[in-house]
Motif scaffolding. Structure first.
Motif, PDB file in Angstrom:
ATOM      1  N   ASP A 135      43.197  27.496  14.829  1.00  0.00           N
ATOM      2  CA  ASP A 135      43.340  26.636  13.658  1.00  0.00           C
ATOM      3  C   ASP A 135      43.418  27.507  12.413  1.00  0.00           C
ATOM      4  OD1 ASP A 135      43.185  24.284  15.161  1.00  0.00           O
ATOM      5  OD2 ASP A 135      40.993  24.309  15.103  1.00  0.00           O
ATOM      6  N   PHE A 136      44.553  27.427  11.712  1.00  0.00           N
ATOM      7  CA  PHE A 136      44.791  28.261  10.535  1.00  0.00           C
ATOM      8  C   PHE A 136      44.726  27.435   9.257  1.00  0.00           C
ATOM      9  CE2 PHE A 136      46.887  30.853  13.735  1.00  0.00           C
ATOM     10  CZ  PHE A 136      46.681  32.147  13.298  1.00  0.00           C
ATOM     11  N   ASP A 137      44.219  28.057   8.211  1.00  0.00           N
ATOM     12  CA  ASP A 137      44.374  27.554   6.851  1.00  0.00           C
ATOM     13  C   ASP A 137      45.600  28.287   6.319  1.00  0.00           C
ATOM     14  OD1 ASP A 137      43.976  26.370   4.366  1.00  0.00           O
ATOM     15  OD2 ASP A 137      42.662  27.990   3.689  1.00  0.00           O
ATOM     16  N   SER A 138      46.658  27.548   6.022  1.00  0.00           N
ATOM     17  CA  SER A 138      47.939  28.168   5.679  1.00  0.00           C
ATOM     18  C   SER A 138      48.531  27.575   4.407  1.00  0.00           C
ATOM     19  CB  SER A 138      48.899  27.995   6.861  1.00  0.00           C
ATOM     20  OG  SER A 138      50.102  28.659   6.635  1.00  0.00           O
ATOM     21  N   PRO A 139      47.884  27.791   3.253  1.00  0.00           N
ATOM     22  CA  PRO A 139      48.413  27.204   2.022  1.00  0.00           C
ATOM     23  C   PRO A 139      49.695  27.883   1.528  1.00  0.00           C
ATOM     24  CG  PRO A 139      46.485  28.530   1.537  1.00  0.00           C
ATOM     25  CD  PRO A 139      46.622  28.488   3.030  1.00  0.00           C
ATOM     26  N   GLN A 140      49.888  29.163   1.842  1.00  0.00           N
ATOM     27  CA  GLN A 140      51.053  29.900   1.355  1.00  0.00           C
ATOM     28  C   GLN A 140      52.253  29.837   2.301  1.00  0.00           C
ATOM     29  OE1 GLN A 140      51.098  31.446  -1.661  1.00  0.00           O
ATOM     30  NE2 GLN A 140      49.013  30.755  -2.047  1.00  0.00           N
ATOM     31  N   VAL A 141      52.003  29.520   3.579  1.00  0.00           N
ATOM     32  CA  VAL A 141      53.078  29.508   4.574  1.00  0.00           C
ATOM     33  C   VAL A 141      53.234  28.080   5.096  1.00  0.00           C
ATOM     34  CG1 VAL A 141      53.927  30.522   6.717  1.00  0.00           C
ATOM     35  CG2 VAL A 141      52.464  31.870   5.207  1.00  0.00           C
ATOM     36  N   PRO A 142      54.338  27.403   4.728  1.00  0.00           N
ATOM     37  CA  PRO A 142      54.526  26.014   5.161  1.00  0.00           C
ATOM     38  C   PRO A 142      54.916  25.902   6.641  1.00  0.00           C
ATOM     39  CG  PRO A 142      56.377  26.742   3.825  1.00  0.00           C
ATOM     40  CD  PRO A 142      55.387  27.860   3.829  1.00  0.00           C
ATOM     41  N   LEU A 143      54.837  24.686   7.151  1.00  0.00           N
ATOM     42  CA  LEU A 143      55.124  24.406   8.556  1.00  0.00           C
ATOM     43  C   LEU A 143      56.521  24.867   8.958  1.00  0.00           C
ATOM     44  CD1 LEU A 143      54.345  23.113  11.269  1.00  0.00           C
ATOM     45  CD2 LEU A 143      55.202  20.944  10.371  1.00  0.00           C
ATOM     46  N   ASP A 144      57.528  24.657   8.106  1.00  0.00           N
ATOM     47  CA  ASP A 144      58.894  25.024   8.491  1.00  0.00           C
ATOM     48  C   ASP A 144      59.036  26.533   8.723  1.00  0.00           C
ATOM     49  OD1 ASP A 144      58.564  25.309   5.704  1.00  0.00           O
ATOM     50  OD2 ASP A 144      60.738  25.240   5.372  1.00  0.00           O
ATOM     51  N   VAL A 145      58.286  27.367   7.996  1.00  0.00           N
ATOM     52  CA  VAL A 145      58.321  28.820   8.220  1.00  0.00           C
ATOM     53  C   VAL A 145      57.690  29.139   9.574  1.00  0.00           C
ATOM     54  CG1 VAL A 145      57.494  31.068   7.395  1.00  0.00           C
ATOM     55  CG2 VAL A 145      58.319  29.351   5.758  1.00  0.00           C
ATOM     56  N   TRP A 146      56.588  28.480   9.895  1.00  0.00           N
ATOM     57  CA  TRP A 146      55.967  28.666  11.202  1.00  0.00           C
ATOM     58  C   TRP A 146      56.957  28.301  12.309  1.00  0.00           C
ATOM     59  CZ3 TRP A 146      51.035  30.380  12.615  1.00  0.00           C
ATOM     60  CH2 TRP A 146      50.146  30.603  11.584  1.00  0.00           C
ATOM     61  N   GLU A 147      57.629  27.168  12.142  1.00  0.00           N
ATOM     62  CA  GLU A 147      58.570  26.721  13.166  1.00  0.00           C
ATOM     63  C   GLU A 147      59.754  27.679  13.310  1.00  0.00           C
ATOM     64  OE1 GLU A 147      59.254  22.753  11.736  1.00  0.00           O
ATOM     65  OE2 GLU A 147      57.652  21.926  13.000  1.00  0.00           O
ATOM     66  N   GLN A 148      60.212  28.273  12.201  1.00  0.00           N
ATOM     67  CA  GLN A 148      61.297  29.256  12.268  1.00  0.00           C
ATOM     68  C   GLN A 148      60.873  30.489  13.054  1.00  0.00           C
ATOM     69  OE1 GLN A 148      62.322  30.143   8.224  1.00  0.00           O
ATOM     70  NE2 GLN A 148      63.085  28.066   7.813  1.00  0.00           N
ATOM     71  N   LYS A 149      59.605  30.828  13.026  1.00  0.00           N
ATOM     72  CA  LYS A 149      59.080  32.021  13.692  1.00  0.00           C
ATOM     73  C   LYS A 149      58.586  31.743  15.111  1.00  0.00           C
ATOM     74  CE  LYS A 149      59.533  34.281   9.833  1.00  0.00           C
ATOM     75  NZ  LYS A 149      60.534  35.299   9.647  1.00  0.00           N
ATOM     76  N   GLN A 150      58.744  30.520  15.594  1.00  0.00           N
ATOM     77  CA  GLN A 150      58.187  30.153  16.894  1.00  0.00           C
ATOM     78  C   GLN A 150      58.758  30.997  18.032  1.00  0.00           C
ATOM     79  OE1 GLN A 150      58.250  25.976  17.736  1.00  0.00           O
ATOM     80  NE2 GLN A 150      57.123  26.210  19.646  1.00  0.00           N
ATOM     81  N   GLN A 151      60.044  31.228  18.045  1.00  0.00           N
ATOM     82  CA  GLN A 151      60.648  32.031  19.115  1.00  0.00           C
ATOM     83  C   GLN A 151      60.155  33.480  19.051  1.00  0.00           C
ATOM     84  OE1 GLN A 151      64.892  31.741  19.297  1.00  0.00           O
ATOM     85  NE2 GLN A 151      64.953  32.546  21.373  1.00  0.00           N
TER      86      GLN A 151
END
Length: 186
Positions: A135-151
């Motif tokens: 479980d991350f606190d991610s105020p600077q990195v939005p969900l769409d950036v996480w999803e782009q990095k999933q692969q």
């Protein structure tokens, strides 16, 4: 066991005891104990203070891991998942967030202030496979950036691990690392 002990606290306690012993020995004119207290106590005390100032506490298990999942971990957890779990559940020194180099490598922030912070971790079973949920606190990195990095994350955490990303609430990210069905330790 030693991973759960704060070296900063140990340094403060031992250094404090030796330093106090040095002052008391000085007051009662005991030169030998006086020297030990000052020459060892003060440096150890200062070292403990330095470690305490740069200490990163272990990430807690929330909730504690059930016995059934512990046995599943022994059977299916990859070396990478074990290393991640061990690294974030021990005291660390000189870093601001757990997994800082991995998060930077994955492109989830370059500066320490931008990096997501792990708040909690849990182990669970998903479809008969072992899963490590961060479980991350991610105020600077939005969900769409996480999803782009999933692969990239899937490749990073190695073969035999699937990566799932969810956003349970605003500025919070749930990263689930699940072993795949073919991951079985012999």
């Amino acid at each position: 066991m030693l991973r759960k002990i704060s070296l900063g606290t140990v340094g403060l306690i031992i250094g404090g005891i030796l330093t106090i012993m040095g002052f008391v020995s000085y007051a009662v004119h005991n030169a030998t104990l006086n020297l030990i207290g000052f020459f060892y106590g003060i440096p150890i005390l200062l070292g403990g203070l330095a470690l305490k100032a740069n200490e990163l506490k272990p990430v807690p298990f929330v909730p504690p891991t059930p016995e059934s999942v512990l046995s599943l971990r022994e059977q299916k957890a990859t070396d990478t998942l074990n290393q991640v779990r061990q690294d974030i559940t021990r005291y660390r020194y000189g870093i601001d967030v757990h997994l800082d180099k991995a998060l930077s490598h994955l492109g989830l922030g370059q500066l320490d202030e931008e990096l997501p912070e792990i708040l909690a971790l849990r182990e669970t079973e998903i479809d008969g496979n072992y899963a490590l949920v961060l479980d991350f606190d991610s105020p600077q990195v939005p969900l769409d950036v996480w999803e782009q990095k999933q692969q990239k994350m899937t490749a990073f955490f190695g073969p035999g691990v699937d990566v799932k990303i969810a956003q349970p609430e605003e500025e919070k990210i749930e990263l689930t690392l699940v072993t795949t069905s073919e991951t079985e330790k012999s």
